[in-house]
Design an enzyme around this catalytic site. Structure first.
Site, PDB file in Angstrom:
ATOM      1  CD  GLU A 175      53.160  34.295  59.370  1.00 33.12           C
ATOM      2  OE1 GLU A 175      53.453  34.145  58.169  1.00 33.12           O
ATOM      3  OE2 GLU A 175      52.541  33.440  60.020  1.00 33.12           O
ATOM      4  CD  GLU A 217      48.039  33.354  64.045  1.00 39.13           C
ATOM      5  OE1 GLU A 217      48.379  32.339  63.434  1.00 39.13           O
ATOM      6  OE2 GLU A 217      48.055  34.492  63.543  1.00 39.13           O
TER       7      GLU A 217
HETATM    8  C1  XIL Z   1      45.898  30.384  58.007  1.00 44.58           C
HETATM    9  C2  XIL Z   1      44.452  29.943  57.964  1.00 44.58           C
HETATM   10  O1  XIL Z   1      44.157  29.246  59.140  1.00 44.58           O
HETATM   11  C3  XIL Z   1      44.224  29.082  56.754  1.00 44.58           C
HETATM   12  O2  XIL Z   1      42.841  28.790  56.599  1.00 44.58           O
HETATM   13  C4  XIL Z   1      44.726  29.788  55.487  1.00 44.58           C
HETATM   14  O3  XIL Z   1      44.631  28.920  54.400  1.00 44.58           O
HETATM   15  C5  XIL Z   1      46.162  30.240  55.650  1.00 44.58           C
HETATM   16  O4  XIL Z   1      46.267  31.035  56.814  1.00 44.58           O
HETATM   17  N1  XIL Z   1      49.707  32.300  60.717  1.00 44.58           N
HETATM   18  C6  XIL Z   1      48.741  33.286  60.586  1.00 44.58           C
HETATM   19  C7  XIL Z   1      47.379  32.928  60.139  1.00 44.58           C
HETATM   20  O5  XIL Z   1      48.989  34.426  60.951  1.00 44.58           O
HETATM   21  O6  XIL Z   1      46.770  33.937  59.395  1.00 44.58           O
HETATM   22  C8  XIL Z   1      47.394  31.640  59.365  1.00 44.58           C
HETATM   23  O7  XIL Z   1      46.052  31.282  59.085  1.00 44.58           O
HETATM   24  C9  XIL Z   1      48.111  30.557  60.118  1.00 44.58           C
HETATM   25  C10 XIL Z   1      49.537  30.933  60.340  1.00 44.58           C
END
Ligand code: XIL
Length: 356
Positions: free
Chosen positions: A158, A267
């Protein structure tokens, strides 16, 4: 932690003998026809419970249906380096072991993020020089440890902020290492793990627009400068009732494959809470299935679309409930591990779309 690793090993052997589900052929076999890896993130709690024998269906379904896994949190800096200089690789190692025993690939997530920063690196009293030193050493350690075991690596997660003049998010890492911090970090990563494909992963870039443009400028700039980068990860969290256009998604992906990069859906999840209240629960699940179908269809039209991952395996463990403060159901399997319409949509697209 030895116990966790041992239990997982024994458990892994048990899965090999477990009866197969009636979901045959599994998604991973159907995806392989398209040279596509299919997978999901693995929640640490679910993984521990599976290892302890409390959630046998979790591990069995994961191993049967998926060909690639990502740690949901266990490989983030906060989990790996809870205290200064003290690494805890136990859960990460156990996930690699699990993947290897079941012929699955691993996407390492993530080298660096503006979130999941270890507490001891976060305070105002921490000097930039210390953070810079940490980053260089951390990337080297992760790279060297898993050079032969990870297929892909989200080195920085990100990094984009289209509101900034240079398109890059202002983070403590950028401040510590300088405006060209991504160039430095990807070079270190490549040096430590030369065979691993390096990914830049972000949200909100799947639909075109300013953030997509900023990502394009970033990776193009890296390639022009000879910085190693091999793929762009599209998170595709569709939590607000979006209804994607497959053509538009395809066009967005093609901008990046034209640069010679692979493109991944890393994701995906599709929340149903924001759907029109007039829809019945069943209609909401049908609409959700259609959203999965549209993204996967758009992806499969593009050479270089090599990974499709959901952010979780079953609705039993999903970050969405916390994130949007709802009791949602964004994934392919329900809380009882039953396949949902979304699962069958993914299956159909993989089975019916002609492979190249
Ligand atoms: C999220 C997890 O799912 C949660 O359990 C944690 O509290 C925060 O991170 N983008 C990403 C992931 O790249 O790493 C994130 O995962 C969700 C958004």
């Amino acid at each position: 932690m030895k116990t966790l690793v041992t239990t997982i090993f024994l458990f892994g052997a048990a899965i090999a003998m477990a009866q197969q589900s009636d979901l045959q052929p599994p998604l991973r076999d159907l995806a392989a026809r398209h040279d596509l890896l299919i997978g999901c993130c693995v929640n640490t709690g679910a993984f521990r419970q599976a290892a302890a024998g409390d959630e046998p269906r979790f591990a069995a379904l994961l191993a049967e249906q998926m060909s690639i896994l990502t740690a949901e949190n266990a490989m983030k800096p906060k989990a790996l380096v809870p205290r200064r200089g003290a690494y805890d690789w136990s859960v990460a190692d156990a996930m690699f072991d699990f993947a290897e025993r079941h012929g699955m690939q691993v996407r390492f997530h993530t080298g660096l993020w503006h979130r999941a920063v270890p507490d001891w690196l976060e305070g105002d009293d921490v000097a930039d020089a210390e953070r810079a030193r940490f980053v260089e050493q951390h990337i080297q350690r992760v790279g060297q440890r898993y050079a032969d075991r990870m297929t892909y690596w989200d080195v920085v997660n990100e990094p984009i902020d289209p509101k900034q003049p240079d398109g890059l998010r202002e983070t403590i890492w950028k401040q510590a290492l300088g405006d060209d911090y991504l160039h430095k970090i990807y070079r270190w990563a490549h040096e430590a793990a030369p065979d691993v494909k390096l990914v830049v992963n972000d949200y909100g870039i799947w639909n075109g627009g300013r953030k997509t443009d900023a990502m394009y400028e970033l990776v193009k700039g890296m390639l022009d400068a000879g910085v190693p980068v091999h793929a762009v990860g599209f998170q595709v969290h569709l939590l607000g009732g979006e209804y994607p256009d497959p053509d538009r998604f395809e066009q967005t992906l093609r901008r990046f494959t034209a640069l010679g990069l692979e493109v991944h859906v890393t994701e995906m999840d599709v929340a149903i809470s924001k759907y029109d209240d007039d829809l019945s629960p069943e209609q909401k699940l049908q609409r959700q299935a259609e959203v999965y179908r549209r993204i996967l269809e758009g992806g499969l039209r593009v050479d270089g679309f090599t990974v499709f991952q959901t952010w979780g395996l079953t609705d039993r463990w999903t970050w969405v409930d916390n994130f949007i403060d709802a009791d949602d159901a964004p994934l392919l399997f329900d809380e009882q591990y039953q396949p949902k319409p979304a699962y069958f949509a993914v299956r159909e697209v993989l089975a019916e779309t002609a492979a190249d």
